[in-house]
Structures are given as C-alpha cells and as structure tokens.
Design a protein around this motif. Structure first.
Motif, mmCIF file in Angstrom:
data_model
loop_
_atom_site.group_PDB
_atom_site.id
_atom_site.type_symbol
_atom_site.label_atom_id
_atom_site.label_comp_id
_atom_site.label_asym_id
_atom_site.label_seq_id
_atom_site.Cartn_x
_atom_site.Cartn_y
_atom_site.Cartn_z
ATOM 1 N N LEU A 14 0.816 -1.250 0.146
ATOM 2 C CA LEU A 14 0.127 -0.019 -0.051
ATOM 3 C C LEU A 14 0.899 1.233 -0.219
ATOM 4 C CD1 LEU A 14 -3.197 1.086 0.469
ATOM 5 C CD2 LEU A 14 -2.156 1.182 2.808
ATOM 6 N N ASN A 15 0.434 2.335 -0.663
ATOM 7 C CA ASN A 15 0.833 3.704 -0.664
ATOM 8 C C ASN A 15 0.626 4.149 0.597
ATOM 9 O OD1 ASN A 15 2.642 4.032 -3.216
ATOM 10 N ND2 ASN A 15 0.704 3.689 -4.111
ATOM 11 N N TYR A 16 1.214 3.913 1.755
ATOM 12 C CA TYR A 16 0.854 4.393 3.367
ATOM 13 C C TYR A 16 1.486 5.835 3.349
ATOM 14 C CZ TYR A 16 0.537 4.250 8.304
ATOM 15 O OH TYR A 16 0.115 4.559 9.517
ATOM 16 N N LEU A 17 0.548 6.660 3.849
ATOM 17 C CA LEU A 17 0.694 7.812 4.259
ATOM 18 C C LEU A 17 1.087 8.151 5.800
ATOM 19 C CD1 LEU A 17 0.960 10.848 2.986
ATOM 20 C CD2 LEU A 17 -1.437 11.167 3.774
ATOM 21 N N TRP A 18 2.324 8.315 6.037
ATOM 22 C CA TRP A 18 2.583 8.582 7.423
ATOM 23 C C TRP A 18 2.106 9.818 7.985
ATOM 24 C CZ3 TRP A 18 5.371 4.910 9.966
ATOM 25 C CH2 TRP A 18 5.923 3.800 9.011
ATOM 26 N N ARG A 19 1.719 9.698 9.200
ATOM 27 C CA ARG A 19 1.225 11.026 9.957
ATOM 28 C C ARG A 19 2.343 12.337 9.726
ATOM 29 N NH1 ARG A 19 -0.037 10.425 16.311
ATOM 30 N NH2 ARG A 19 1.594 8.573 15.753
ATOM 31 N N ALA A 29 1.728 9.097 -0.683
ATOM 32 C CA ALA A 29 2.962 8.425 -0.006
ATOM 33 C C ALA A 29 4.062 8.537 -0.840
ATOM 34 C CB ALA A 29 2.503 7.041 0.245
ATOM 35 N N ARG A 30 5.185 8.614 -0.556
ATOM 36 C CA ARG A 30 6.467 8.696 -1.298
ATOM 37 C C ARG A 30 6.687 7.334 -1.998
ATOM 38 N NH1 ARG A 30 11.293 9.447 2.136
ATOM 39 N NH2 ARG A 30 10.079 8.393 3.763
ATOM 40 N N TYR A 31 6.297 6.212 -1.436
ATOM 41 C CA TYR A 31 6.504 4.917 -1.906
ATOM 42 C C TYR A 31 5.592 3.795 -1.372
ATOM 43 C CZ TYR A 31 10.094 4.226 1.572
ATOM 44 O OH TYR A 31 10.715 4.295 2.635
ATOM 45 N N PRO A 32 5.365 2.839 -2.049
ATOM 46 C CA PRO A 32 4.388 1.557 -1.385
ATOM 47 C C PRO A 32 5.249 0.891 -0.415
ATOM 48 C CG PRO A 32 5.027 1.073 -3.567
ATOM 49 C CD PRO A 32 5.591 2.322 -3.387
ATOM 50 N N ARG A 33 4.752 0.228 0.601
ATOM 51 C CA ARG A 33 5.220 -0.562 1.639
ATOM 52 C C ARG A 33 4.419 -1.674 1.911
ATOM 53 N NH1 ARG A 33 7.856 1.434 5.240
ATOM 54 N NH2 ARG A 33 8.202 3.456 4.387
ATOM 55 N N PRO A 34 5.017 -2.643 2.749
ATOM 56 C CA PRO A 34 4.024 -3.599 3.174
ATOM 57 C C PRO A 34 3.255 -2.877 4.337
ATOM 58 C CG PRO A 34 6.169 -4.624 3.076
ATOM 59 C CD PRO A 34 6.291 -3.031 2.770
ATOM 60 N N CYS A 35 1.976 -3.461 4.450
ATOM 61 C CA CYS A 35 1.296 -3.069 5.661
ATOM 62 C C CYS A 35 0.377 -4.251 5.992
ATOM 63 C CB CYS A 35 -0.029 -1.743 5.324
ATOM 64 S SG CYS A 35 1.143 -0.190 5.044
ATOM 65 N N ALA A 36 -0.074 -4.283 7.404
ATOM 66 C CA ALA A 36 -0.859 -5.404 7.858
ATOM 67 C C ALA A 36 -2.384 -4.900 8.245
ATOM 68 C CB ALA A 36 -0.422 -5.731 9.222
ATOM 69 N N ILE A 37 -3.213 -5.446 7.768
ATOM 70 C CA ILE A 37 -4.582 -5.328 7.952
ATOM 71 C C ILE A 37 -5.136 -5.543 9.595
ATOM 72 C CG2 ILE A 37 -7.142 -5.599 7.366
ATOM 73 C CD1 ILE A 37 -6.063 -6.204 4.472
#
Length: 141
Positions: A14-19, A29-37
């Motif tokens: 996911l393209n996770y957007l950090w706080r 987001a700058r780039y996609p990363r693994p994320c846990a649902i």
C-alpha cells in the motif's frame, strides 16, 4: 491480478501515508510498503468495507511499545526482504477497500500473505492500547 479479500492479518502492499507526511501537507505516500490489515468491517450505512492498516518499516521504533518486530521466519514466509522490520502500532491508515493506494508487489500481487495468529494478536492488542491511551494516529485516506 486477483484482488484478495481484506481479512485481518493479511499483509498488503500500500502507498501508506505517514502521519508526519500528512502533517507536512502531503496527500500521497512517497512509495508503497507492506502493511498489515488490523481491522476490516462492512459499514452498515453504505455497505463499504473499511480497513485499518498498520505500516511495516525497516526503521527501529523510537518509543517503547510503538512497534513490534517481525520475526525473520515470518518475513521469509511472507516473501519480504531479510532486513529487520517492525509493524508500527501507534499509527494507521483507514480507507474503503480496495481504494486507490493498493499497489502490486514484485510478483504482481497485492498481498504477501497472512501473519501468524499469535503475532497478529500481539500487534492488534498494541494498536488497541495505542487507541485507548489516545496515542493512535489515524489517517483517513
């Protein structure tokens, strides 16, 4: 590419957007990363499936209790690299599944696999504790 069912414990890309990125005015987001649902539920009002995801990072946590390290065997099982990684438990992204921020991994898949139940339960409990204490950052996507 088949879209997986958004079940808890599933690790997705996911393209996770950090706080901190959001606080700097970024929308993407700058780039996609693994994320846990961490949570997946169907909203009664409109039938949308809403998910909460916690990011996985190579950066060691700066505060105690804000992340949980992923054991090397689990990383291998998921097909992640062999560098040390942590699931961050004091911030999450929330979005309607599937959303616009999913991105295929190197194998063309959205999902890496499922976290073992005991590890997932620890992560979930830490996220819940962050929420109870008022320390959970929640970014709506």
């Amino acid at each position: 590419m088949a879209l997986p069912k958004p079940e808890v414990g599933l690790v997705i890309r996911l393209n996770y957007l950090w706080r901190r990125e959001r606080d700097q005015g970024r929308d993407n987001a700058r780039y996609p990363r693994p994320c846990a649902i961490i949570l997946s539920h169907r909203r009664a009002a409109d039938g949308l499936t809403i998910v909460l995801v916690a990011p996985i990072t190579h950066s060691a946590p700066t505060a105690a209790g804000s992340a949980l390290e992923i054991p090397p065997r689990v990383k291998e099982h998921l097909g992640l690299d062999d560098a040390r990684s942590w699931v961050v438990t004091d911030e999450v992204n929330e979005f309607a599944w599937p959303g616009f921020d999913l991105e295929p991994n190197q194998d063309g898949e959205i999902a890496y696999g499922i976290l073992p139940p005991r590890l997932f339960n620890k992560i979930r409990d830490m996220v819940l504790e962050s929420a109870r204490s008022g320390g959970l950052g929640r970014i709506l996507r």
